[in-house]
Design a protein around this motif. Structure first.
Motif, PDB file in Angstrom:
ATOM      1  N   ARG A 163      15.684 -57.227 -26.116  1.00  0.00           N
ATOM      2  CA  ARG A 163      17.021 -57.410 -26.706  1.00  0.00           C
ATOM      3  C   ARG A 163      17.134 -57.567 -28.011  1.00  0.00           C
ATOM      4  NH1 ARG A 163      19.887 -61.940 -22.766  1.00  0.00           N
ATOM      5  NH2 ARG A 163      21.074 -62.182 -24.996  1.00  0.00           N
ATOM      6  N   LYS A 193      13.826 -58.491 -16.315  1.00  0.00           N
ATOM      7  CA  LYS A 193      13.444 -58.594 -17.748  1.00  0.00           C
ATOM      8  C   LYS A 193      12.578 -59.537 -18.075  1.00  0.00           C
ATOM      9  CE  LYS A 193      17.366 -55.311 -19.125  1.00  0.00           C
ATOM     10  NZ  LYS A 193      18.532 -55.406 -20.354  1.00  0.00           N
ATOM     11  N   LEU A 194      13.179 -60.830 -17.811  1.00  0.00           N
ATOM     12  CA  LEU A 194      12.508 -61.798 -18.316  1.00  0.00           C
ATOM     13  C   LEU A 194      11.014 -61.954 -17.686  1.00  0.00           C
ATOM     14  CD1 LEU A 194      15.324 -64.604 -18.398  1.00  0.00           C
ATOM     15  CD2 LEU A 194      13.751 -63.772 -20.262  1.00  0.00           C
ATOM     16  N   GLN A 200      14.493 -59.007 -30.381  1.00  0.00           N
ATOM     17  CA  GLN A 200      14.182 -60.510 -30.597  1.00  0.00           C
ATOM     18  C   GLN A 200      14.425 -60.597 -32.101  1.00  0.00           C
ATOM     19  OE1 GLN A 200      10.135 -61.331 -30.068  1.00  0.00           O
ATOM     20  NE2 GLN A 200       9.195 -59.649 -31.092  1.00  0.00           N
ATOM     21  N   SER A 238      15.632 -63.901 -30.926  1.00  0.00           N
ATOM     22  CA  SER A 238      17.060 -64.232 -30.472  1.00  0.00           C
ATOM     23  C   SER A 238      16.445 -64.336 -28.895  1.00  0.00           C
ATOM     24  CB  SER A 238      18.038 -63.300 -30.773  1.00  0.00           C
ATOM     25  OG  SER A 238      17.610 -62.064 -30.429  1.00  0.00           O
ATOM     26  N   TYR A 239      15.885 -63.063 -28.254  1.00  0.00           N
ATOM     27  CA  TYR A 239      15.487 -62.918 -26.972  1.00  0.00           C
ATOM     28  C   TYR A 239      14.685 -64.054 -26.388  1.00  0.00           C
ATOM     29  CZ  TYR A 239      14.680 -60.819 -22.516  1.00  0.00           C
ATOM     30  OH  TYR A 239      14.493 -60.570 -21.149  1.00  0.00           O
ATOM     31  N   GLY A 287       9.280 -59.400 -25.227  1.00  0.00           N
ATOM     32  CA  GLY A 287      10.424 -59.983 -26.236  1.00  0.00           C
ATOM     33  C   GLY A 287      11.426 -59.353 -26.936  1.00  0.00           C
ATOM     34  N   THR A 288      10.834 -57.991 -26.955  1.00  0.00           N
ATOM     35  CA  THR A 288      11.688 -57.126 -28.066  1.00  0.00           C
ATOM     36  C   THR A 288      12.976 -56.227 -26.862  1.00  0.00           C
ATOM     37  OG1 THR A 288      10.253 -55.122 -27.475  1.00  0.00           O
ATOM     38  CG2 THR A 288       9.914 -56.667 -29.400  1.00  0.00           C
ATOM     39  N   LEU A 327       6.770 -63.319 -21.952  1.00  0.00           N
ATOM     40  CA  LEU A 327       7.368 -62.642 -23.328  1.00  0.00           C
ATOM     41  C   LEU A 327       6.101 -62.296 -24.047  1.00  0.00           C
ATOM     42  CD1 LEU A 327       9.937 -65.772 -24.308  1.00  0.00           C
ATOM     43  CD2 LEU A 327      10.312 -63.503 -23.440  1.00  0.00           C
ATOM     44  N   PHE A 349      16.555 -67.110 -26.213  1.00  0.00           N
ATOM     45  CA  PHE A 349      17.298 -67.070 -24.982  1.00  0.00           C
ATOM     46  C   PHE A 349      16.482 -67.348 -23.553  1.00  0.00           C
ATOM     47  CE2 PHE A 349      18.089 -64.163 -21.296  1.00  0.00           C
ATOM     48  CZ  PHE A 349      19.330 -64.776 -20.674  1.00  0.00           C
ATOM     49  N   GLU A 401      18.753 -59.071 -15.688  1.00  0.00           N
ATOM     50  CA  GLU A 401      18.122 -59.818 -16.863  1.00  0.00           C
ATOM     51  C   GLU A 401      17.060 -60.815 -16.476  1.00  0.00           C
ATOM     52  OE1 GLU A 401      17.818 -60.087 -20.287  1.00  0.00           O
ATOM     53  OE2 GLU A 401      20.073 -60.077 -20.104  1.00  0.00           O
TER      54      GLU A 401
END
Length: 512
Positions: free
Chosen positions: A508, A499-500, A510, A201-202, A505-506, A387, A205, A496
């Motif tokens: 949020r 973080k990106l 993933q 999911s992350y 990628g974990t 990521l 996104f 956010e």
């Protein structure tokens, strides 16, 4: 007698006004073409001689000189056959009436006088208005997409005789000589839908943010974790190409001698890591577009980026920054557009399992560092989103793996809405990842508190100024996706974006 007509010369995708000057006088048979012609242009005299002969025109007993101006530009291909034939007929008084200076001619001649499509014809048509032409004669080509160049009348013809007839007022092009308008398809069935990707999911996104703002992404993870699957799904959430963008992409493929279907789906290029630098960047003795230009308005995916040569990767730095590539050769300097989303994937180490909870890594710390250093610091610094992926546990992700995921169509609607907000903000079709920084910060100024927070992180994490700018660009895109229509960037978007740009990628969850 002397005569002159206009045509269009090409330097890559850029067109320029080419003047075809013809001088004829009675004398021993002689036919010369000057103005730095290549072999294809020199051979045009035989095609012209045969084509005119098939129509009953006699050019024997004439001393003919054709000058292609400007004389210091290399002329390549058969694009100028029609213009040279028309200018020659005017010079010989075989074609009555003056041809306006703002009328141009492009197309190749067959020996029977018929007109043939040529390489670069679409690029020439797109350049017609820029070089000052108001009317353009060109060959009919059923493969040519519908063209509507504002301010330029396009006259399609099957033969030299058709052009002569129209110039003499004896022939009006019937409606069927214009390419028929066809519905532009937006079929993306060749790519995996977001709905088919379980978990991550992350990462999804992050790709949504990349698609909305035109940001570059680097994915790191063990074999089989889903890097390639995620990459191949990116075109399904990108907005459809505009008509102008479609024509630009088709022109580049035509110049590269690669077939391309007229489609609204953004291009997706995936060169193998053994590809040469020239094939990726573009070039050759007579420069042709490379993979980065063929990915214009789309995605360039470099799988196993660490396996590409370091020299090739470092050559990507200019186009990633500028959105175009300039190729210099002895006879010409050519610029091709190369505005694309860079998507790269690599393993964390040579064996691929550094940091894995399910496999034992056999690489030493020195080997891991050497592998990561295959991507130079300046190139890595150009990735907006980084990521770190891990394999998805299908049991946790949804039992039998059939949990309903959000479809690409739903995500694409949000991306299109975010793009539209950017276009309205900047007054043109440009994304947060491409707009000049001063224009971005003027349209979306930071608060003093936000500036202070970013400055503190800049010193704590030893970030470069480019990283600071990337975070602001990402934050602006995240705010656009959150339907924040004001000029202000939210604090949540900045957090956010940080973080990106720097976390795994974990962050949020993933896998959930």
């Amino acid at each position: 007698m002397w005569a002159q007509v206009s045509s269009i010369g090409l330097k890559g995708m850029e067109g320029y006004r080419l003047r075809v000057e013809v001088s004829t006088c009675v004398g021993a048979d002689s036919f010369k073409i000057v103005g730095l012609p290549d072999a294809a242009v020199k051979e045009a005299k035989e095609r012209i001689r045969a084509a005119l002969g098939s129509l009953g025109y006699v050019i024997s007993g004439q001393r003919i000189i054709i000058n292609l101006s400007p004389p210091d530009q290399k002329k390549m291909g058969s694009l100028f056959d029609l213009s040279m034939a028309i200018a020659l007929l005017i010079s010989l008084h075989e074609l009555e009436g003056a041809v306006a200076e703002d009328t141009g001619f492009i197309g190749a001649l067959s020996l029977d006088g018929s007109l043939q499509p040529v390489e670069g014809m679409l690029a020439a048509v797109l350049a017609a208005k820029k070089v000052g032409l108001k009317r353009l004669y060109l060959p009919f080509d059923e493969k040519l997409p519908p063209l509507d160049v504002v301010g330029v009348e396009l006259i399609f013809a099957h033969s030299l005789q058709d052009v002569i007839g129209h110039l003499s007022g004896q022939w009006i092009p019937p409606h069927f000589l214009k390419p028929n308008a066809v519905e532009q398809m937006d079929e993306r069935g060749d790519y995996p839908d977001f709905q088919q990707i379980i978990g991550h999911s992350y990462a999804k996104f992050a790709l949504e943010v990349a698609a909305a703002g035109g940001h570059h992404v680097l994915m790191t993870g063990p074999p089989g974790c889903g890097k390639s699957l995620l990459a191949w799904s990116l075109p399904t959430i990108l907005p459809a190409l505009t008509r102008k963008a479609q024509l630009e992409v088709m022109s580049l493929y035509q110049l590269a001698h690669i077939s391309y279907l007229s489609t609204a789906v953004p291009p997706f290029r995936n060169p193998h890591h053994s590809a040469s630098g020239v094939s990726i960047i573009g070039g050759g003795q007579y420069p042709k577009p490379g993979e980065i230009s063929l990915a214009h308005h789309g995605v360039l995916f470099l799988d196993e980026i660490g396996e590409f040569s370091k020299k090739t990767l470092d050559m990507l730095r200019q186009p990633l920054e500028n959105g175009d590539i300039t190729i210099s050769r002895t006879h010409a300097t050519i610029t091709y557009p190369a505005s694309f989303i860079m998507l790269a994937a690599m393993n964390p180490c040579p064996c691929g399992y550094a940091g894995s909870n399910s496999h034992y890594c056999i690489c030493s710390a020195r080997q891991v560092l050497a592998y990561q250093n295959r991507i130079s610091g300046p190139l890595r610094d150009r990735f907006d989103i980084q990521l770190s992926l891990k394999s998805v546990d299908l049991g946790i992700a949804g039992g039998d793996g059939r949990r309903l995921e959000e479809s690409s169509k739903m995500v694409r609607k949000r991306v299109e809405a975010a793009r539209q907000r950017q276009y309205e903000r900047f007054g043109r079709e440009i994304t947060n990842g491409r707009v000049p920084y001063d224009e971005l910060i003027k349209a979306s100024p930071l608060t003093p508190e936000q500036q202070s927070m970013i400055q503190q992180l800049l010193y704590q994490k030893d970030w470069s100024n480019r990283t600071q700018i990337k975070i602001i660009r990402l934050a602006r895109t995240i705010s656009d996706l959150s339907d924040e229509r004001g000029s202000q960037i939210s604090d949540e978007s900045i957090s956010e974006a940080i973080k990106l740009n720097s976390v795994s990628g974990t962050a949020r969850g993933q896998n959930h």
